[in-house]
Design a protein around this motif. Structure first.
Motif, mmCIF file in Angstrom:
data_model
loop_
_atom_site.group_PDB
_atom_site.id
_atom_site.type_symbol
_atom_site.label_atom_id
_atom_site.label_comp_id
_atom_site.label_asym_id
_atom_site.label_seq_id
_atom_site.Cartn_x
_atom_site.Cartn_y
_atom_site.Cartn_z
ATOM 1 N N ASP A 191 0.783 -1.385 -0.127
ATOM 2 C CA ASP A 191 -0.041 -0.103 -0.038
ATOM 3 C C ASP A 191 0.928 1.321 -0.044
ATOM 4 O O ASP A 191 1.995 1.132 0.312
ATOM 5 N N ILE A 192 0.315 2.260 -0.434
ATOM 6 C CA ILE A 192 1.024 3.464 -0.571
ATOM 7 C C ILE A 192 1.353 4.165 0.788
ATOM 8 O O ILE A 192 2.388 4.770 1.120
ATOM 9 N N LEU A 193 0.542 4.044 1.767
ATOM 10 C CA LEU A 193 0.863 4.431 3.177
ATOM 11 C C LEU A 193 1.710 3.783 3.658
ATOM 12 O O LEU A 193 2.794 4.367 4.462
ATOM 13 N N GLY A 194 2.010 2.522 3.495
ATOM 14 C CA GLY A 194 3.448 1.904 3.766
ATOM 15 C C GLY A 194 4.547 2.442 3.360
ATOM 16 O O GLY A 194 5.427 2.560 3.927
ATOM 17 N N ARG A 195 4.527 2.655 2.131
ATOM 18 C CA ARG A 195 5.721 3.221 1.216
ATOM 19 C C ARG A 195 5.999 4.638 2.040
ATOM 20 O O ARG A 195 7.364 4.812 2.264
ATOM 21 N N MET A 196 4.855 5.382 2.247
ATOM 22 C CA MET A 196 5.162 6.741 2.917
ATOM 23 C C MET A 196 5.599 6.928 4.275
ATOM 24 O O MET A 196 6.358 7.575 4.374
ATOM 25 N N ILE A 197 5.467 5.676 5.001
ATOM 26 C CA ILE A 197 5.696 5.788 6.196
ATOM 27 C C ILE A 197 7.297 5.450 6.316
ATOM 28 O O ILE A 197 8.051 6.118 6.973
ATOM 29 N N ALA A 198 7.808 4.677 5.273
ATOM 30 C CA ALA A 198 9.193 4.259 5.088
ATOM 31 C C ALA A 198 9.725 5.397 4.616
ATOM 32 O O ALA A 198 10.908 5.804 4.893
ATOM 33 N N LEU A 199 9.160 6.270 3.604
ATOM 34 C CA LEU A 199 9.442 7.554 3.162
ATOM 35 C C LEU A 199 9.965 8.640 4.210
ATOM 36 O O LEU A 199 10.704 9.293 4.248
ATOM 37 N N PHE A 200 9.107 8.561 5.355
ATOM 38 C CA PHE A 200 9.260 9.295 6.582
ATOM 39 C C PHE A 200 10.618 9.151 6.893
ATOM 40 O O PHE A 200 11.248 10.402 7.402
ATOM 41 N N HIS A 201 11.010 7.803 7.270
ATOM 42 C CA HIS A 201 12.317 7.672 7.795
ATOM 43 C C HIS A 201 13.374 8.270 6.884
ATOM 44 O O HIS A 201 14.436 8.722 7.465
ATOM 45 N N LEU A 202 13.424 8.306 5.310
ATOM 46 C CA LEU A 202 14.247 8.768 4.623
ATOM 47 C C LEU A 202 14.287 9.983 4.829
ATOM 48 O O LEU A 202 15.424 10.815 4.870
ATOM 49 N N LEU A 203 13.275 10.925 4.825
ATOM 50 C CA LEU A 203 13.195 12.237 4.948
ATOM 51 C C LEU A 203 13.786 12.830 6.079
ATOM 52 O O LEU A 203 14.507 13.675 6.462
ATOM 53 N N GLN A 204 13.441 12.105 7.431
ATOM 54 C CA GLN A 204 13.775 12.559 8.606
ATOM 55 C C GLN A 204 15.329 12.295 8.521
ATOM 56 O O GLN A 204 16.342 13.174 9.154
ATOM 57 N N LYS A 205 15.904 11.085 7.957
ATOM 58 C CA LYS A 205 17.352 10.978 7.924
ATOM 59 C C LYS A 205 18.059 12.129 7.213
ATOM 60 O O LYS A 205 19.154 12.676 7.662
ATOM 61 N N ALA A 206 17.445 12.380 6.094
ATOM 62 C CA ALA A 206 17.982 13.616 5.002
ATOM 63 C C ALA A 206 17.920 14.823 6.092
ATOM 64 O O ALA A 206 18.959 15.619 6.097
ATOM 65 N N SER A 207 17.063 14.937 6.769
ATOM 66 C CA SER A 207 17.086 16.312 7.682
ATOM 67 C C SER A 207 18.287 16.250 8.539
ATOM 68 O O SER A 207 18.856 17.406 9.071
ATOM 69 N N HIS A 208 18.365 15.169 9.375
ATOM 70 C CA HIS A 208 19.406 14.950 10.346
ATOM 71 C C HIS A 208 20.708 15.205 9.679
ATOM 72 O O HIS A 208 21.631 15.963 10.308
ATOM 73 N N ILE A 209 20.886 15.009 8.406
ATOM 74 C CA ILE A 209 22.185 15.065 8.065
ATOM 75 C C ILE A 209 22.516 16.433 7.933
ATOM 76 O O ILE A 209 23.531 17.036 7.952
ATOM 77 N N VAL A 210 21.524 17.139 7.363
ATOM 78 C CA VAL A 210 21.552 18.713 7.139
ATOM 79 C C VAL A 210 21.805 19.555 8.465
ATOM 80 O O VAL A 210 22.902 20.198 8.684
ATOM 81 N N ILE A 211 21.072 18.992 9.536
ATOM 82 C CA ILE A 211 21.077 19.646 10.725
ATOM 83 C C ILE A 211 22.424 19.432 11.521
ATOM 84 O O ILE A 211 23.258 20.388 11.853
ATOM 85 N N ASN A 212 23.005 18.255 11.297
ATOM 86 C CA ASN A 212 24.166 17.773 12.099
ATOM 87 C C ASN A 212 25.544 18.292 11.336
ATOM 88 O O ASN A 212 26.580 18.141 11.891
ATOM 89 N N ASN A 213 25.148 18.659 10.335
ATOM 90 C CA ASN A 213 26.622 19.285 9.481
ATOM 91 C C ASN A 213 26.152 20.341 8.728
ATOM 92 O O ASN A 213 26.817 20.935 7.563
ATOM 93 N N LEU A 214 25.429 21.327 9.145
ATOM 94 C CA LEU A 214 25.005 22.657 8.618
ATOM 95 C C LEU A 214 26.081 23.636 8.742
ATOM 96 O O LEU A 214 26.290 24.272 7.715
ATOM 97 N N GLU A 215 26.798 23.542 9.635
ATOM 98 C CA GLU A 215 28.067 24.303 9.680
ATOM 99 C C GLU A 215 28.993 24.300 8.449
ATOM 100 O O GLU A 215 29.405 25.041 7.857
ATOM 101 N N ALA A 216 29.198 22.988 8.334
ATOM 102 C CA ALA A 216 30.114 22.516 7.197
ATOM 103 C C ALA A 216 29.550 22.967 5.928
ATOM 104 O O ALA A 216 30.368 23.443 4.896
ATOM 105 N N LEU A 217 28.167 22.566 5.819
ATOM 106 C CA LEU A 217 27.588 23.220 4.642
ATOM 107 C C LEU A 217 27.576 24.398 4.267
ATOM 108 O O LEU A 217 27.462 24.928 3.100
#
Length: 402
Positions: A191-217
């Motif tokens: 189902d598409i909801l299941g996919r989007m829940i998995a996508l949630f984790h991808l998006l949160q991981k991408a956000s953490h990469i930015v936040i944790n490395n914002l100074e370097a970026l």
């Protein structure tokens, strides 16, 4: 289809090396019509000292042509679908391919999303073409994601930009894949909801990469100008009032949230009270995140900001969503509306929002008797509004109320 007379196109032209010819091999076709000859097999050609290429060299050359095509697609079209502001264009178009030469996971990510764009957007592509490009997209993404996971364990200044960009590309790939599956008649059991829940984790991981490395970026000469311009647009663009329908929808969402979690009295168990307050706070933050996304969407300054919703939502929202908690799904349905709006202008989000709204609304209507919220006018009106926003209902339609 006769391989010799195939229509023009990188993947459809027979290179007359085989059989099977290199392009038929790459396309996974077993019925190459190139006539067999006495020296057709790689082994015979090699033992006889024939000038014919070996099968491996034919496949290598065909893949090389495919990758040139996919890189050309990136540099002329695909990169634009990642641009949120004008300042993104140069570093995405020129910088990403250059970084990809140093980081193969990023290069394969570029190939994957470019292949998906061809599969979904090329009006001249046949069903067979779509299947071929989709197949390559999955293969490149599989290779890229495995290498990317290894890079995540050791983010350094040398790979930071590659990891940063791929984290975004991976999200878009995962939004595009379900659309391709529908076109090629693949497995739609998930189902598409299941996919989007998995996508949630991808998006949160991408956000953490930015936040944790914002100074370097922010100190990187290529990435910093675009990031700074985005932050400036976010904070300085004037807000305008939301349209009445959206404002009403968000007000309904607030009502649902407040009604969903009764707070125990002080005499009750302190732990239960703390848990209730934590859940209520998480849902309130999530409604605020939805409001921010709708506001930024109305400004039309930053394209695709709705994608940031998972990283802005409440701290427990993803957990409750995974448990199919009704209020979390009700709020998730509103994100589906935002994604539907985004799909009107960006190919990788084209059908995702509508499918998400319809799937969630069906679940909520089927299970409304199981929750006290199902009897609230705001509950049914919220579902009806979301379905209207994605074109499923018009103003004259009334949902059946039990």
């Amino acid at each position: 289809m006769d391989a010799r007379t195939a229509k023009d196109g990188m993947l459809n032209q027979c290179d007359e090396e085989g059989p099977p010819c290199g392009n038929c091999y790459v396309r996974g076709l077993e019925d190459c019509s190139l006539p067999h000859s006495q020296s057709a097999t790689p082994q015979d050609a090699s033992s006889a000292g024939s000038p014919n290429k070996t099968a491996s060299s034919v496949v290598s050359e065909s893949l090389h042509k495919l990758e040139l095509e996919l890189m050309h697609r990136w540099a002329t079209s695909t990169y634009k679908s990642l641009c949120t502001i004008p300042e993104d264009e140069q570093w995405l178009r020129d910088g990403v391919p250059r970084w990809g030469l140093k980081h193969e996971f990023l290069l394969h990510g570029v190939f994957s999303i470019s292949a998906l764009e061809i599969a979904l957007c090329d009006n001249k592509a046949t069903v067979d073409d779509t299947k071929i490009y989709f197949k390559h997209a999955l293969e490149y993404y599989d290779r890229a994601s495995r290498a990317y996971r290894a890079e995540l364990a050791n983010i350094t200044p040398a790979n930071l930009k590659g990891v940063f960009v791929f984290s975004s590309i991976a999200v878009l790939i995962n939004m595009a894949i379900p659309q391709c599956e529908r076109l090629v008649g693949g497995d739609e059991s998930q189902d598409i909801l299941g996919r989007m829940i998995a996508l949630f984790h991808l998006l949160q991981k991408a956000s953490h990469i930015v936040i944790n490395n914002l100074e370097a970026l922010m100190s990187d000469p290529e990435a910093a100008p675009a990031i700074k311009a985005g932050l400036e647009a976010l904070h300085t663009a004037p807000s305008k009032p939301l349209c009445r329908d959206v404002e009403t929808a968000l007000s309904r969402a607030n009502t649902i949230v407040e009604a969903s979690i009764p707070i125990p009295t002080e005499e009750a168990d302190a732990t239960a009270q703390e848990e209730a307050l934590s859940r209520l706070h998480s849902h309130r933050v999530t409604v605020s995140a939805l409001r921010m996304c709708f506001v930024e969407d109305s400004k039309e300054m930053i394209k695709g900001l709705a994608i940031a919703f998972p990283s802005l939502s409440g701290p427990n929202f993803a957990v409750e969503l995974k448990r199919s908690e009704p209020v979390a799904m009700f709020l998730m349905m509103h994100w589906g509306v935002l994604l539907h709006h985004l799909g009107q202008i960006i190919w990788w989000a084209k059908t995702i929002g509508r499918r998400l709204v319809l799937e969630i609304s069906e679940i909520l209507l089927q299970t409304q008797s199981e929750t006290e919220l199902g009897g609230l006018t705001e509950w049914l009106d919220g579902i009806a509004w979301a379905k209207r926003e994605v074109g499923e209902l018009n103003d004259d339609n009334n949902m059946n109320r039990p």
